[in-house]
Design a protein around this motif. Structure first.
Motif, PDB file in Angstrom:
ATOM      1  N   SER A 146     -14.556  -2.066  -0.072  1.00 57.25           N
ATOM      2  CA  SER A 146     -13.421  -1.198  -0.398  1.00 57.25           C
ATOM      3  C   SER A 146     -13.789   0.275  -0.248  1.00 57.25           C
ATOM      4  O   SER A 146     -13.021   1.075   0.305  1.00 57.25           O
ATOM      5  CB  SER A 146     -12.960  -1.477  -1.829  1.00 57.25           C
ATOM      6  OG  SER A 146     -11.908  -0.603  -2.196  1.00 57.25           O
ATOM      7  N   ASN A 171       0.832  -1.191   0.000  1.00 56.41           N
ATOM      8  CA  ASN A 171       0.000   0.000   0.000  1.00 56.41           C
ATOM      9  C   ASN A 171       0.874   1.251   0.000  1.00 56.41           C
ATOM     10  O   ASN A 171       1.873   1.328   0.712  1.00 56.41           O
ATOM     11  CB  ASN A 171      -0.905   0.020   1.240  1.00 56.41           C
ATOM     12  CG  ASN A 171      -1.962  -1.073   1.156  1.00 56.41           C
ATOM     13  OD1 ASN A 171      -2.365  -1.463   0.084  1.00 56.41           O
ATOM     14  ND2 ASN A 171      -2.401  -1.563   2.321  1.00 56.41           N
ATOM     15  N   ILE A 178     -10.269   7.966   5.375  1.00 57.32           N
ATOM     16  CA  ILE A 178     -10.270   9.423   5.174  1.00 57.32           C
ATOM     17  C   ILE A 178     -10.917  10.128   6.361  1.00 57.32           C
ATOM     18  O   ILE A 178     -10.396  11.118   6.882  1.00 57.32           O
ATOM     19  CB  ILE A 178     -10.994   9.791   3.859  1.00 57.32           C
ATOM     20  CG1 ILE A 178     -10.220   9.248   2.653  1.00 57.32           C
ATOM     21  CG2 ILE A 178     -11.156  11.305   3.735  1.00 57.32           C
ATOM     22  CD1 ILE A 178     -10.931   9.442   1.319  1.00 57.32           C
ATOM     23  N   GLU A 232     -14.264  14.342  -1.187  1.00 61.27           N
ATOM     24  CA  GLU A 232     -14.299  12.919  -1.505  1.00 61.27           C
ATOM     25  C   GLU A 232     -15.225  12.164  -0.556  1.00 61.27           C
ATOM     26  O   GLU A 232     -15.920  11.229  -0.969  1.00 61.27           O
ATOM     27  CB  GLU A 232     -12.898  12.311  -1.456  1.00 61.27           C
ATOM     28  CG  GLU A 232     -12.907  10.845  -1.884  1.00 61.27           C
ATOM     29  CD  GLU A 232     -11.526  10.246  -2.075  1.00 61.27           C
ATOM     30  OE1 GLU A 232     -11.445   9.005  -2.167  1.00 61.27           O
ATOM     31  OE2 GLU A 232     -10.544  11.003  -2.129  1.00 61.27           O
ATOM     32  N   GLN A 248      -1.163   8.213   0.482  1.00 56.34           N
ATOM     33  CA  GLN A 248      -1.688   9.288  -0.367  1.00 56.34           C
ATOM     34  C   GLN A 248      -1.905  10.518   0.481  1.00 56.34           C
ATOM     35  O   GLN A 248      -2.448  10.442   1.585  1.00 56.34           O
ATOM     36  CB  GLN A 248      -3.002   8.858  -1.020  1.00 56.34           C
ATOM     37  CG  GLN A 248      -3.619   9.928  -1.915  1.00 56.34           C
ATOM     38  CD  GLN A 248      -4.984   9.523  -2.453  1.00 56.34           C
ATOM     39  OE1 GLN A 248      -5.494   8.459  -2.127  1.00 56.34           O
ATOM     40  NE2 GLN A 248      -5.589  10.380  -3.259  1.00 56.34           N
ATOM     41  N   GLU A 250     -14.101   1.079   3.454  1.00 62.55           N
ATOM     42  CA  GLU A 250     -12.783   1.161   4.089  1.00 62.55           C
ATOM     43  C   GLU A 250     -12.088   2.472   3.741  1.00 62.55           C
ATOM     44  O   GLU A 250     -11.466   3.096   4.607  1.00 62.55           O
ATOM     45  CB  GLU A 250     -11.922  -0.027   3.659  1.00 62.55           C
ATOM     46  CG  GLU A 250     -12.344  -1.350   4.303  1.00 62.55           C
ATOM     47  CD  GLU A 250     -11.533  -2.535   3.801  1.00 62.55           C
ATOM     48  OE1 GLU A 250     -10.816  -2.372   2.782  1.00 62.55           O
ATOM     49  OE2 GLU A 250     -11.614  -3.608   4.430  1.00 62.55           O
ATOM     50  N   ARG A 251     -12.185   2.891   2.480  1.00 62.31           N
ATOM     51  CA  ARG A 251     -11.556   4.158   2.100  1.00 62.31           C
ATOM     52  C   ARG A 251     -12.229   5.334   2.809  1.00 62.31           C
ATOM     53  O   ARG A 251     -11.554   6.237   3.298  1.00 62.31           O
ATOM     54  CB  ARG A 251     -11.618   4.358   0.586  1.00 62.31           C
ATOM     55  CG  ARG A 251     -10.976   5.691   0.150  1.00 62.31           C
ATOM     56  CD  ARG A 251     -10.700   5.760  -1.322  1.00 62.31           C
ATOM     57  NE  ARG A 251     -10.133   7.053  -1.682  1.00 62.31           N
ATOM     58  CZ  ARG A 251      -8.855   7.394  -1.564  1.00 62.31           C
ATOM     59  NH1 ARG A 251      -7.986   6.519  -1.081  1.00 62.31           N
ATOM     60  NH2 ARG A 251      -8.420   8.593  -1.915  1.00 62.31           N
ATOM     61  N   ARG A 252     -13.544   5.292   2.875  1.00 63.67           N
ATOM     62  CA  ARG A 252     -14.243   6.360   3.581  1.00 63.67           C
ATOM     63  C   ARG A 252     -13.810   6.425   5.042  1.00 63.67           C
ATOM     64  O   ARG A 252     -13.558   7.498   5.588  1.00 63.67           O
ATOM     65  CB  ARG A 252     -15.758   6.146   3.518  1.00 63.67           C
ATOM     66  CG  ARG A 252     -16.537   7.274   4.195  1.00 63.67           C
ATOM     67  CD  ARG A 252     -17.895   6.835   4.694  1.00 63.67           C
ATOM     68  NE  ARG A 252     -18.484   7.905   5.499  1.00 63.67           N
ATOM     69  CZ  ARG A 252     -18.242   8.067   6.789  1.00 63.67           C
ATOM     70  NH1 ARG A 252     -17.420   7.240   7.441  1.00 63.67           N
ATOM     71  NH2 ARG A 252     -18.791   9.070   7.454  1.00 63.67           N
ATOM     72  N   LEU A 257     -18.029   9.672  -1.651  1.00 60.72           N
ATOM     73  CA  LEU A 257     -17.990   8.288  -1.192  1.00 60.72           C
ATOM     74  C   LEU A 257     -19.308   7.860  -0.552  1.00 60.72           C
ATOM     75  O   LEU A 257     -19.754   6.723  -0.732  1.00 60.72           O
ATOM     76  CB  LEU A 257     -16.837   8.089  -0.209  1.00 60.72           C
ATOM     77  CG  LEU A 257     -15.450   7.930  -0.835  1.00 60.72           C
ATOM     78  CD1 LEU A 257     -14.365   8.018   0.229  1.00 60.72           C
ATOM     79  CD2 LEU A 257     -15.332   6.613  -1.609  1.00 60.72           C
TER      80      LEU A 257
END
Length: 209
Positions: free
Chosen positions: A64, A2, A72, A15, A5, A67-69, A19
């Motif tokens: 996915s 990974n 962030i 975002e 970012q 998890e990204r939300r 999301l």
């Protein structure tokens, strides 16, 4: 492996909003399980094997995105807890500024209640004391007869006694005028500055996920 970012809080918030919509859409569109005849060769035009891959892909996409939300959101919350801004002369964390934006309604309710109480108290003071002179004259006449014939000392004595018993005054241990002025100024200054200050901070503060 990974890779990290980096983005601004401003971009992260944009975002997060996207999301939320994408997560809802992916969950709504996903097939998590199916039922068909044991002898079926295809489901929705796909082979059983390909359809199973579609189910897995839909599930993986939803997970996915969630998890990204979460990554962030966690980074934004952590940043807000340690990043300081100055609003209306007061230095505070971004988290505190955001919280006060939400909870300032309680201060506004307090201000409105104090203003209303002051208005009612002053109105009653005016109403009661406006008739005081007329009532005093009637009282002196009843007690002393014609005022011209009464002794000056008696008039003064009875006047003082009457006023002490009947004059209305404000009972103001809070010094309400100053409290109102201070709170009004505090609320106004904060609301005038907070959005611009937070926008400026969000544009320059970076987070890594």
């Amino acid at each position: 492996m990974n890779t990290s970012q980096t983005m601004s809080i401003h971009r992260a918030l944009a975002e997060l909003k996207t999301l939320n919509d994408r997560i809802a859409k992916s969950i709504q569109e996903a097939d998590f399980i199916a039922t068909d005849r044991k002898s079926a060769q295809k489901i929705n035009g796909l082979s059983i094997e390909d359809y199973e891959k579609t189910i897995q892909a839909g599930f993986d996409k939803s997970v996915s995105l969630i998890e990204r939300r979460n990554l962030i959101k966690e980074a934004v919350v952590q940043s807000n807890a340690v990043t300081h801004v100055t609003v209306a002369g007061e230095t505070m964390t971004v988290a505190k500024a955001i919280e006060r934006k939400t909870s300032i309604q309680h201060e506004e309710s307090l201000l409105a209640a104090m203003v209303s109480a002051r208005r009612k108290a002053i109105n009653r003071l005016s109403v009661e004391n406006d008739t005081l002179t007329q009532r005093l004259e009637a009282y002196l006449t009843e007690i002393l007869g014609k005022k011209e014939n009464a002794k000056k000392e008696e008039v003064e004595l009875h006047t003082k006694s009457f006023m002490e018993r009947n004059e209305f005054v404000l009972i103001d241990p809070l010094h309400l005028n100053k409290r109102i002025d201070d709170l009004e100024e505090s609320i106004s200054n904060f609301k005038t500055e907070v959005d611009a200050v937070l926008s400026e901070s969000n544009a320059v503060t970076q987070i890594s996920i």
